[in-house]
Enzyme design. Structure first.
Site, PDB file in Angstrom:
ATOM      1  N   ARG A  72       0.897  -1.158   0.000  1.00 37.01           N
ATOM      2  CA  ARG A  72       0.000   0.000   0.000  1.00 37.01           C
ATOM      3  C   ARG A  72       0.930   1.201   0.000  1.00 37.01           C
ATOM      4  O   ARG A  72       1.663   1.432   0.958  1.00 37.01           O
ATOM      5  CB  ARG A  72      -0.908   0.023   1.225  1.00 37.01           C
ATOM      6  CG  ARG A  72      -1.925   1.176   1.183  1.00 37.01           C
ATOM      7  CD  ARG A  72      -2.920   1.101   2.340  1.00 37.01           C
ATOM      8  NE  ARG A  72      -4.050   1.989   2.107  1.00 37.01           N
ATOM      9  CZ  ARG A  72      -4.164   3.230   2.579  1.00 37.01           C
ATOM     10  NH1 ARG A  72      -3.193   3.729   3.331  1.00 37.01           N
ATOM     11  NH2 ARG A  72      -5.222   3.963   2.317  1.00 37.01           N
ATOM     12  N   TYR A 141       2.895   5.535   6.305  1.00 40.72           N
ATOM     13  CA  TYR A 141       3.542   4.685   5.309  1.00 40.72           C
ATOM     14  C   TYR A 141       4.956   4.323   5.741  1.00 40.72           C
ATOM     15  O   TYR A 141       5.349   3.153   5.738  1.00 40.72           O
ATOM     16  CB  TYR A 141       3.559   5.409   3.960  1.00 40.72           C
ATOM     17  CG  TYR A 141       4.360   4.715   2.888  1.00 40.72           C
ATOM     18  CD1 TYR A 141       3.943   3.505   2.348  1.00 40.72           C
ATOM     19  CD2 TYR A 141       5.539   5.282   2.400  1.00 40.72           C
ATOM     20  CE1 TYR A 141       4.680   2.871   1.351  1.00 40.72           C
ATOM     21  CE2 TYR A 141       6.274   4.658   1.404  1.00 40.72           C
ATOM     22  CZ  TYR A 141       5.844   3.459   0.885  1.00 40.72           C
ATOM     23  OH  TYR A 141       6.574   2.822  -0.097  1.00 40.72           O
ATOM     24  N   LYS A 145       6.531   0.554   6.807  1.00 47.23           N
ATOM     25  CA  LYS A 145       7.690  -0.052   6.154  1.00 47.23           C
ATOM     26  C   LYS A 145       8.778  -0.387   7.180  1.00 47.23           C
ATOM     27  O   LYS A 145       9.441  -1.435   7.097  1.00 47.23           O
ATOM     28  CB  LYS A 145       8.240   0.892   5.079  1.00 47.23           C
ATOM     29  CG  LYS A 145       7.392   0.962   3.819  1.00 47.23           C
ATOM     30  CD  LYS A 145       7.456  -0.332   3.023  1.00 47.23           C
ATOM     31  CE  LYS A 145       6.850  -0.196   1.650  1.00 47.23           C
ATOM     32  NZ  LYS A 145       6.980  -1.423   0.838  1.00 47.23           N
TER      33      LYS A 145
END
Length: 319
Positions: A72, A141, A145
């Site tokens: 994503r 995000y 990660k």
């Protein structure tokens, strides 16, 4: 060699598959979300709906290496009620679900396409990010990660499957979208832009340079359990990048010398602080370790990569 590639419908994954399937010594299985994606060059296409619950046991049997590009990605104006949870579902739970199954199936290596956002959003000119720094992500995000990287390292320790982590900076190349393509369109149309006096330094990576590193990491023995920064090896200011981009397009760069401080102030007033950071701020990475550990050099220069990108852009603009 049998390689399992996820995200094969995406910007990076699609090119990875093209390069790998061109080699006679490699068999490729691809995994993609949804029913519409096709990939005639792959030996097999595996479809899934939710990466966090998908089962790949049969398809992973006999696989040597997994190249995990699916994610994503960073979303502008995210409408999710809980963006971090949405990113974690795919980027953490989905990644680790796949990695655990790969380890159980006996895969030798798992290559994870991470992000420079694990390190942070900006650097001081002349002080680039390195792979061994403690992560400092500032958005959901980047956090997702980083958490995926942490989970993969733990899995590598407990399972013996080798993990390779690659943190790209902004990727550009044929088919690039978003702000990079918008800039090319404005330059191509001859629109005057207020970016003629920006003295920052940013690392970029051409699509084919990134894919070359990924393919190198598939079999290079020294890549095992390493984290690599990747860029073109030439950092540019926004002003210089736009001039090079215009040259590749065969157009004059109509850049107005508006001071960066004024641009930042105007962007902040319009609620575009993150955009002003990308245009005016610096973000550099140090790829010395990548070069030395792997003996790797980016095969394309910035000018060569921009020429390829511009040619693709102009060809598609005619359609």
């Amino acid at each position: 060699m049998h390689i399992f590639v996820t995200g094969a419908s995406g910007f990076v994954g699609r090119r990875v598959v093209q390069v790998l399937t061109a080699r006679a010594d490699i068999r490729v299985t691809v995994a993609a979300r949804g029913e519409r994606f096709t990939c005639p060059e792959a030996e097999q296409v595996v479809r899934f709906d939710d990466l966090a619950t998908a089962r790949f046991s049969a398809e992973l049997s006999g696989v040597d290496t997994v190249v995990h590009c699916a994610a994503r990605v960073h979303v502008m104006n995210d409408q999710e009620a809980d963006p971090l949870e949405a990113f974690r579902r795919v980027n953490v739970e989905g990644t680790l679900n796949l990695a655990r199954q790969a380890a159980k199936a006996g895969a030798r290596r798992f290559i994870f396409l991470s992000s420079i956002k694990v390190n942070g959003e900006s650097t001081t000119p002349g002080a680039p990010f390195t792979a061994d720094e403690v992560g400092n992500p500032s958005d959901p995000y980047g956090v997702s990660k980083m958490e995926a990287e942490q989970g993969l390292r733990e899995l590598a320790s407990s399972s013996g499957m080798e993990v390779v982590i690659i943190r790209p900076v902004l990727v550009y190349g044929p088919g690039v979208k978003a702000n990079f393509r918008s800039m090319m369109r404005w330059l191509h149309k001859g629109v005057p832009l207020p970016f003629g006096a920006i003295h920052n330094a940013r690392s970029l990576v051409a699509l084919d340079n990134l894919v070359d590193l990924i393919v190198t990491c598939v079999s290079h023995p020294a890549a095992a359990n390493q984290t690599f920064m990747v860029s073109d090896g030439e950092d540019l200011s926004t002003t210089v990048l736009l001039r090079k981009m215009a040259s590749a397009l065969g157009k004059p760069a109509r850049l107005l010398p508006v001071p960066s401080a004024l641009l930042r102030a105007g962007a902040n007033m319009l609620g575009k602080r993150s955009l002003s950071q990308r245009l005016c701020g610096s973000l550099q990475v140090d790829i010395c370790a990548t070069r030395s550990v792997l003996g790797w050099t980016p095969p394309l220069s910035v000018d060569e990569a921009l020429n390829v990108t511009a040619s693709d852009f102009m060809e598609n603009e005619k359609k």
